[in-house]
Scaffold this motif. Structure first.
Motif, PDB file in Angstrom:
ATOM      1  N   UNK A  87       0.844  -1.192   0.000  1.00 50.22           N
ATOM      2  CA  UNK A  87       0.000   0.000   0.000  1.00 50.22           C
ATOM      3  C   UNK A  87       0.877   1.239   0.000  1.00 50.22           C
ATOM      4  N   UNK A  88       0.506   2.215  -0.818  1.00 53.17           N
ATOM      5  CA  UNK A  88       1.108   3.532  -0.712  1.00 53.17           C
ATOM      6  C   UNK A  88       0.333   4.308   0.348  1.00 53.17           C
ATOM      7  N   UNK A  89       1.041   5.030   1.181  1.00 50.24           N
ATOM      8  CA  UNK A  89       0.406   5.810   2.235  1.00 50.24           C
ATOM      9  C   UNK A  89       0.870   7.259   2.138  1.00 50.24           C
ATOM     10  N   UNK A  90      -0.105   8.160   2.179  1.00 52.31           N
ATOM     11  CA  UNK A  90       0.184   9.588   2.106  1.00 52.31           C
ATOM     12  C   UNK A  90      -0.441  10.291   3.310  1.00 52.31           C
ATOM     13  N   UNK A  91       0.331  11.180   3.924  1.00 46.95           N
ATOM     14  CA  UNK A  91      -0.196  11.913   5.074  1.00 46.95           C
ATOM     15  C   UNK A  91       0.139  13.393   4.938  1.00 46.95           C
ATOM     16  N   UNK A  92      -0.751  14.224   5.470  1.00 51.03           N
ATOM     17  CA  UNK A  92      -0.577  15.673   5.436  1.00 51.03           C
ATOM     18  C   UNK A  92      -1.086  16.233   6.754  1.00 51.03           C
ATOM     19  N   UNK A  93      -0.257  17.024   7.418  1.00 44.86           N
ATOM     20  CA  UNK A  93      -0.648  17.670   8.668  1.00 44.86           C
ATOM     21  C   UNK A  93      -0.239  19.131   8.611  1.00 44.86           C
ATOM     22  N   UNK A  94      -1.092  19.997   9.143  1.00 55.89           N
ATOM     23  CA  UNK A  94      -0.792  21.426   9.136  1.00 55.89           C
ATOM     24  C   UNK A  94      -1.224  22.057  10.457  1.00 55.89           C
ATOM     25  N   UNK A  95      -0.498  23.100  10.846  1.00 54.86           N
ATOM     26  CA  UNK A  95      -0.847  23.881  12.025  1.00 54.86           C
ATOM     27  C   UNK A  95      -1.072  25.323  11.608  1.00 54.86           C
ATOM     28  N   UNK A  96      -2.121  25.922  12.172  1.00 54.42           N
ATOM     29  CA  UNK A  96      -2.436  27.321  11.909  1.00 54.42           C
ATOM     30  C   UNK A  96      -2.349  28.064  13.238  1.00 54.42           C
ATOM     31  N   UNK A  97      -1.394  28.984  13.341  1.00 51.69           N
ATOM     32  CA  UNK A  97      -1.158  29.704  14.588  1.00 51.69           C
ATOM     33  C   UNK A  97      -0.987  31.192  14.293  1.00 51.69           C
ATOM     34  N   UNK A  98      -1.050  31.992  15.341  1.00 53.90           N
ATOM     35  CA  UNK A  98      -0.784  33.422  15.200  1.00 53.90           C
ATOM     36  C   UNK A  98       0.719  33.653  15.234  1.00 53.90           C
ATOM     37  N   UNK A  99       1.191  34.569  14.399  1.00 57.79           N
ATOM     38  CA  UNK A  99       2.612  34.892  14.374  1.00 57.79           C
ATOM     39  C   UNK A  99       3.015  35.550  15.689  1.00 57.79           C
ATOM     40  N   UNK A 100       4.251  35.304  16.146  1.00 57.41           N
ATOM     41  CA  UNK A 100       4.701  35.915  17.406  1.00 57.41           C
ATOM     42  C   UNK A 100       4.579  37.430  17.403  1.00 57.41           C
ATOM     43  N   UNK A 101       4.738  38.042  16.232  1.00 58.43           N
ATOM     44  CA  UNK A 101       4.652  39.494  16.127  1.00 58.43           C
ATOM     45  C   UNK A 101       3.303  39.934  15.571  1.00 58.43           C
ATOM     46  N   UNK A 102       2.261  39.123  15.842  1.00 58.72           N
ATOM     47  CA  UNK A 102       0.945  39.407  15.268  1.00 58.72           C
ATOM     48  C   UNK A 102       0.376  40.719  15.774  1.00 58.72           C
ATOM     49  N   UNK A 103       0.769  41.144  16.986  1.00 56.35           N
ATOM     50  CA  UNK A 103       0.285  42.406  17.526  1.00 56.35           C
ATOM     51  C   UNK A 103      -1.082  42.272  18.171  1.00 56.35           C
ATOM     52  N   UNK A 104      -1.557  43.353  18.759  1.00 63.10           N
ATOM     53  CA  UNK A 104      -2.824  43.333  19.490  1.00 63.10           C
ATOM     54  C   UNK A 104      -3.918  44.118  18.789  1.00 63.10           C
ATOM     55  N   UNK A 105      -3.609  44.750  17.650  1.00 60.97           N
ATOM     56  CA  UNK A 105      -4.621  45.520  16.949  1.00 60.97           C
ATOM     57  C   UNK A 105      -4.862  44.983  15.562  1.00 60.97           C
ATOM     58  N   UNK A 106      -6.083  45.165  15.051  1.00 56.89           N
ATOM     59  CA  UNK A 106      -6.406  44.709  13.714  1.00 56.89           C
ATOM     60  C   UNK A 106      -6.445  43.206  13.597  1.00 56.89           C
ATOM     61  N   UNK A 107      -6.322  42.721  12.387  1.00 59.10           N
ATOM     62  CA  UNK A 107      -6.349  41.288  12.129  1.00 59.10           C
ATOM     63  C   UNK A 107      -4.935  40.733  12.247  1.00 59.10           C
ATOM     64  N   UNK A 108      -4.739  39.686  13.038  1.00 56.07           N
ATOM     65  CA  UNK A 108      -3.393  39.155  13.275  1.00 56.07           C
ATOM     66  C   UNK A 108      -2.810  38.457  12.059  1.00 56.07           C
ATOM     67  N   UNK A 109      -1.489  38.450  11.978  1.00 56.22           N
ATOM     68  CA  UNK A 109      -0.799  37.653  10.978  1.00 56.22           C
ATOM     69  C   UNK A 109      -0.834  36.193  11.418  1.00 56.22           C
ATOM     70  N   UNK A 110      -1.073  35.285  10.485  1.00 58.28           N
ATOM     71  CA  UNK A 110      -1.175  33.861  10.795  1.00 58.28           C
ATOM     72  C   UNK A 110      -0.044  33.093  10.136  1.00 58.28           C
TER      73      UNK A 110
END
Length: 251
Positions: A160-183
Motif C-alpha cells: 500500500x502507498x500511504x500519504x499523510x498531510x498535517x498542518x498547524x495554523x497559529x498566530x505569528x509571534x509578532x501578530x500584535x494586538x490591533x487589527x487582524x493578526x498575521x497567521x
C-alpha cells in the motif's frame, strides 16, 4: 437581544484594547465546542447560498443559546464541526472556524481529509461574511499497490502507498494586538514507501529495497507561509503562492 449584551459585558471585562493574538483551544462536547473556562462556545448554523448549503460558526457567551445552532452537520460525504481554535480580536470580534471533513472509498484504498474554513465574527458572535481563509489541515490516504506475487516482490512486501498531510495554523509571534493578526501556516507531508507518487504508477519504478520502507518527507508540500489580512479583498493572503498538494489533501 440577550446575546450581544452578554458578549459586550464579557468583552469589556476581559478583552479591552490589548488582546493577545492567539488561538484558544476548544473542547468538543455533545452540543458545542467551548474554551477550557467555559466562557465562550462555538456552534454551527446552517444556511443557503444560491443552490448550495452553507455552514458557518457562531460564538455564544456563557449561558447563551440559539435554537438554530448545532454542533455537527453532514451533507453527503462531507461533515462539519467547529474547528478546535478560537481567537478573540481587539475589536471585540473573533476568528472561528469550521472543520470540513471529507472521505472517499475506492477499490484497494481510501482516504479522509480535513479542511478549516476560518471566519471573522463580530462582537455579537456572528460571521460578517464568507471565509477569510480556507486551508487543508489534515489528510490520510491509503492506496493499494500490489495485484499479484510479482508486485509483492517488486514492492518488498509494502503493498500500500500511504500519504499523510498535517498542518498547524497559529498566530505569528509578532501578530500584535490591533487589527487582524498575521497567521502562520506550517505543513508536513510524507509518502510511504519513499519515492511513491499518486501521479505515477509505482510499479514503473525500480524495485523497492528495505531502506525504502520509510515515510519520506515531501519538501514541496512541507512548507511554511505567513498569511496577512487583505482589507480590500476581505481575506487572508499568503506571502508566497501555495504549492499544489492535492496528491496529499484530496481523498
Amino acid at each position: 437581544m440577550i446575546l450581544p449584551v452578554l458578549l459586550s459585558a464579557l468583552l469589556q471585562a476581559g478583552t479591552a484594547s490589548s488582546v493577545d493574538a492567539q488561538f484558544q483551544p476548544l473542547k468538543l462536547g455533545d452540543d458545542d465546542a467551548c474554551t477550557a473556562d467555559g466562557r465562550w462556545c462555538v456552534v454551527l448554523v446552517e444556511g443557503r447560498q444560491g443552490d448550495e448549503n452553507t455552514v458557518r460558526p457562531v460564538v455564544l457567551a456563557a449561558g447563551s443559546a440559539r435554537t438554530d445552532a448545532t454542533r455537527a452537520v453532514s451533507y453527503g460525504q462531507e461533515s462539519y464541526q467547529p474547528w478546535r481554535g478560537l481567537m478573540p480580536l481587539a475589536d471585540g470580534g473573533f476568528l472561528a472556524g469550521v472543520d470540513v471533513g471529507a472521505s472517499a472509498m475506492y477499490s484497494g484504498g481510501g482516504g479522509q481529509s480535513s479542511t478549516v474554513a476560518l471566519y471573522r465574527l463580530d462582537a455579537a458572535g456572528d460571521a460578517t461574511g464568507g471565509p477569510v481563509l480556507t486551508v487543508p489541515v489534515l489528510s490520510s490516504l491509503l492506496i493499494r499497490a500490489c495485484f499479484g506475487e510479482k508486485d509483492m516482490g517488486q514492492r518488498a512486501g509494502a503493498c500500500h502507498d500511504e500519504y499523510s498531510f498535517e498542518a498547524k495554523l497559529t498566530a505569528a509571534p509578532d501578530a500584535g494586538s490591533g487589527g487582524m493578526p498575521t497567521l502562520i501556516y506550517a505543513t508536513t507531508a510524507t509518502a510511504y514507501p519513499r519515492g511513491v507518487s499518486r501521479s505515477k504508477d509505482s510499479l514503473e519504478n525500480p524495485p523497492l529495497k528495505p531502506a525504502d520502507l520509510v515515510a519520506a518527507r515531501d519538501p514541496t508540500c512541507s512548507f511554511e507561509r505567513r498569511f496577512t489580512f487583505d482589507t480590500a479583498a476581505g481575506v487572508y493572503q499568503p506571502d508566497r503562492p501555495l504549492p499544489d498538494c492535492s496528491d496529499y489533501t484530496v481523498p
